[in-house]
Design an enzyme around this catalytic site. Structure first.
Site, PDB file in Angstrom:
ATOM      1  N   SER A 289      24.824 -10.601  11.482  1.00 53.51           N
ATOM      2  CA  SER A 289      23.486 -10.828  12.020  1.00 53.51           C
ATOM      3  C   SER A 289      22.828  -9.528  12.499  1.00 53.51           C
ATOM      4  O   SER A 289      22.419  -8.706  11.696  1.00 53.51           O
ATOM      5  CB  SER A 289      23.571 -11.867  13.148  1.00 53.51           C
ATOM      6  OG  SER A 289      22.299 -12.344  13.506  1.00 53.51           O
ATOM      7  N   ASP A 300      18.868   1.654   4.209  1.00 56.99           N
ATOM      8  CA  ASP A 300      17.724   1.672   3.298  1.00 56.99           C
ATOM      9  C   ASP A 300      16.815   2.875   3.536  1.00 56.99           C
ATOM     10  O   ASP A 300      16.182   3.369   2.594  1.00 56.99           O
ATOM     11  CB  ASP A 300      16.923   0.374   3.444  1.00 56.99           C
ATOM     12  CG  ASP A 300      17.608  -0.800   2.761  1.00 56.99           C
ATOM     13  OD1 ASP A 300      18.737  -0.614   2.261  1.00 56.99           O
ATOM     14  OD2 ASP A 300      17.029  -1.900   2.742  1.00 56.99           O
ATOM     15  N   LYS A 314      25.488 -12.855   7.432  1.00 58.04           N
ATOM     16  CA  LYS A 314      24.645 -13.856   8.101  1.00 58.04           C
ATOM     17  C   LYS A 314      23.208 -13.333   8.114  1.00 58.04           C
ATOM     18  O   LYS A 314      22.810 -12.600   9.000  1.00 58.04           O
ATOM     19  CB  LYS A 314      25.125 -14.129   9.521  1.00 58.04           C
ATOM     20  CG  LYS A 314      24.292 -15.201  10.236  1.00 58.04           C
ATOM     21  CD  LYS A 314      24.812 -15.455  11.648  1.00 58.04           C
ATOM     22  CE  LYS A 314      23.940 -16.487  12.358  1.00 58.04           C
ATOM     23  NZ  LYS A 314      22.573 -16.007  12.594  1.00 58.04           N
TER      24      LYS A 314
END
Length: 445
Positions: A289, A300, A314
């Site tokens: 999460s 990224d 998750k």
């Protein structure tokens, strides 16, 4: 029967009909299903062998309804609400373990480091088959949480089955205040910092920034290892702010759901504190999460190198929806996406450098048998599917073997420098960090 019709009236009032062309058909289906529910409840009241408590039966129906959706949606009683507030505010009383239900069995996801469950050696993947002698098979997740928590100093007996054991073992744990100190830090060498974030709670970002401030007082920061291993997540806003601490622009995470209010984009903004130093982020199968949000954003934006093994996966957002009686629903309302637009739901974040954890003989767990497979989101029943699960995730990460990772956190953060020799993932992270900091020299402004 008056009570029955009152219950149905409440149910009908809570329905929000979708504005679609087939709205009338859906309404008819809803009323037809409610009629079936009413008929079943009436038959139970009239013919069941013992007198039934209608409220208890309806609560069971609600739990069953939510349990049919996904493993993270649940009904919360008013007491559950109070416990949730305690947990997110920074402390609760219990044994310190993250749990889930896998294939109908109560299963440990990860113990919180430094807690009774952690000290007793409970691991990710352990099946909790009894609590104080009561079989957990018929318990909801919230019921199990309630039984594991309790007054400080009281004991709870937990019967655990592990794949490599011949028979279950019983652990007696003494409940204590679980402070959930979410940020710990130290220097591995002058200028090279290690920061561990074990969960995301109300004070996490503040504690992280204080850690960086204190580290700067000692030496100029040449590089940081951010350890998110076995971090099960927590508050979304804190995960976003932690990522923003190391980013000054760009998308951190976006969420997409059925409702307009669930379509959100969280972006980074410039801060006064310079954090332009090399970074390595450590993750494993217990990173879920919020920790996946942070790792995905830093990866990224090419802000950090990710080291370890594939994360839990998750990629969904839960919203707490209040009910009139003080209870509430913990309902999955959206999925979140990394800055590149990838959903990590049931796939996880794959590291840039895959390093399965191996331990030296003196750090190995008591059992010499092979460890069980790490529990991940994709292993949970009724988990949400990733719409792009057939496509390879961005990046050149290799697949890891998915084996259980017996991470042995130090009892005291000051001992970490001594234990680095027994943690090959941390060794790789440190070597990588030094390599990043040397070619161009320090980049801190």
């Amino acid at each position: 029967m008056k009570r029955l019709f009152s219950l149905l009236l409440v149910a009908l009032c809570c329905i929000s009909t979708p504005a679609h062309a087939d709205e009338d058909k859906r309404e008819r289906d809803i009323y037809r299903n409610l009629e079936t529910f009413a008929n079943v409840l009436t038959l139970i009241q009239e013919y069941y062998v013992d007198e039934v408590n209608s409220s208890k039966v309806v609560a069971g129906a609600i739990n069953g309804m939510l349990g049919s959706l996904d493993p993270h949606s649940a009904y919360m009683t008013p007491e559950d609400f109070k416990e949730l507030e305690e947990e997110t505010s920074g402390s609760f009383t219990g044994i310190g373990i993250e749990i889930s239900i896998r294939d109908g069995v109560l299963t440990a996801v990860a113990p919180i480091e430094g807690t009774p469950a952690d000290r007793q050696g409970i691991r990710s993947g352990d099946q909790i088959i009894r609590i104080n002698g009561e079989i957990t098979k018929t318990m909801t997740l919230m019921q199990a949480v309630k039984k594991l928590r309790g007054a400080k100093g009281t004991s709870v007996a937990v019967t655990v089955y592990r794949q490599e054991w011949n028979e279950p073992k019983e652990f007696t744990l003494i409940r204590e205040a679980i402070p959930l100190v979410s940020v710990r830090y130290t220097e591995l060498e002058p200028g090279f910092a290690y920061i561990r974030v074990s969960n995301f709670q109300a004070s996490t970002t503040k504690d992280l920034r204080n850690a960086l401030k204190n580290l700067r007082k000692k030496h100029r920061i040449l590089g940081v290892i951010l350890d998110l291993r076995n971090n099960p997540g927590g508050l979304l806003d804190q995960a976003v702010k932690v990522a923003e601490t190391f980013l000054d622009k760009g998308v951190i995470v976006s969420t997409k759901g059925r409702n307009k209010e669930e379509q959100m984009v969280f972006k980074a903004h410039p801060t006064d504190s310079a954090t332009d130093f090399p970074m390595v982020v450590l993750v494993n199968g217990g990173s879920a999460s919020g920790s996946e949000i942070v790792a995905g954003a830093l990866r990224d934006h090419k802000r950090a190198v990710i080291v370890g093994t594939t994360t839990f996966g998750k990629g969904s957002v839960q919203t707490i929806l209040p009910l009139p009686d003080g209870a509430g629903l913990r309902l999955t309302t959206a999925k979140y996406y990394t800055p590149s637009g990838e959903s990590i739901q049931a796939t996880g974040i794959k590291p840039d450098i895959v390093v399965p954890l191996t331990t030296s003989a003196d750090a190995a767990p008591p059992s010499s048998s092979p460890a069980a497979k790490t529990i991940r989101e994709k292993d949970l029943p009724r988990h949400l599917e990733n719409e792009k699960s057939g496509k390879r995730q961005a990046g050149n990460a290799a697949e890891d073997n998915g084996g259980e990772e017996e991470l042995q956190p130090p009892e005291d953060i000051r001992q970490l420098a001594k234990k680095i020799e027994r943690d090959n993932q941390l060794q790789t992270a440190f070597t990588t960090l030094k390599g990043l900091s040397h070619p161009a020299g320090p980049r801190q402004k």
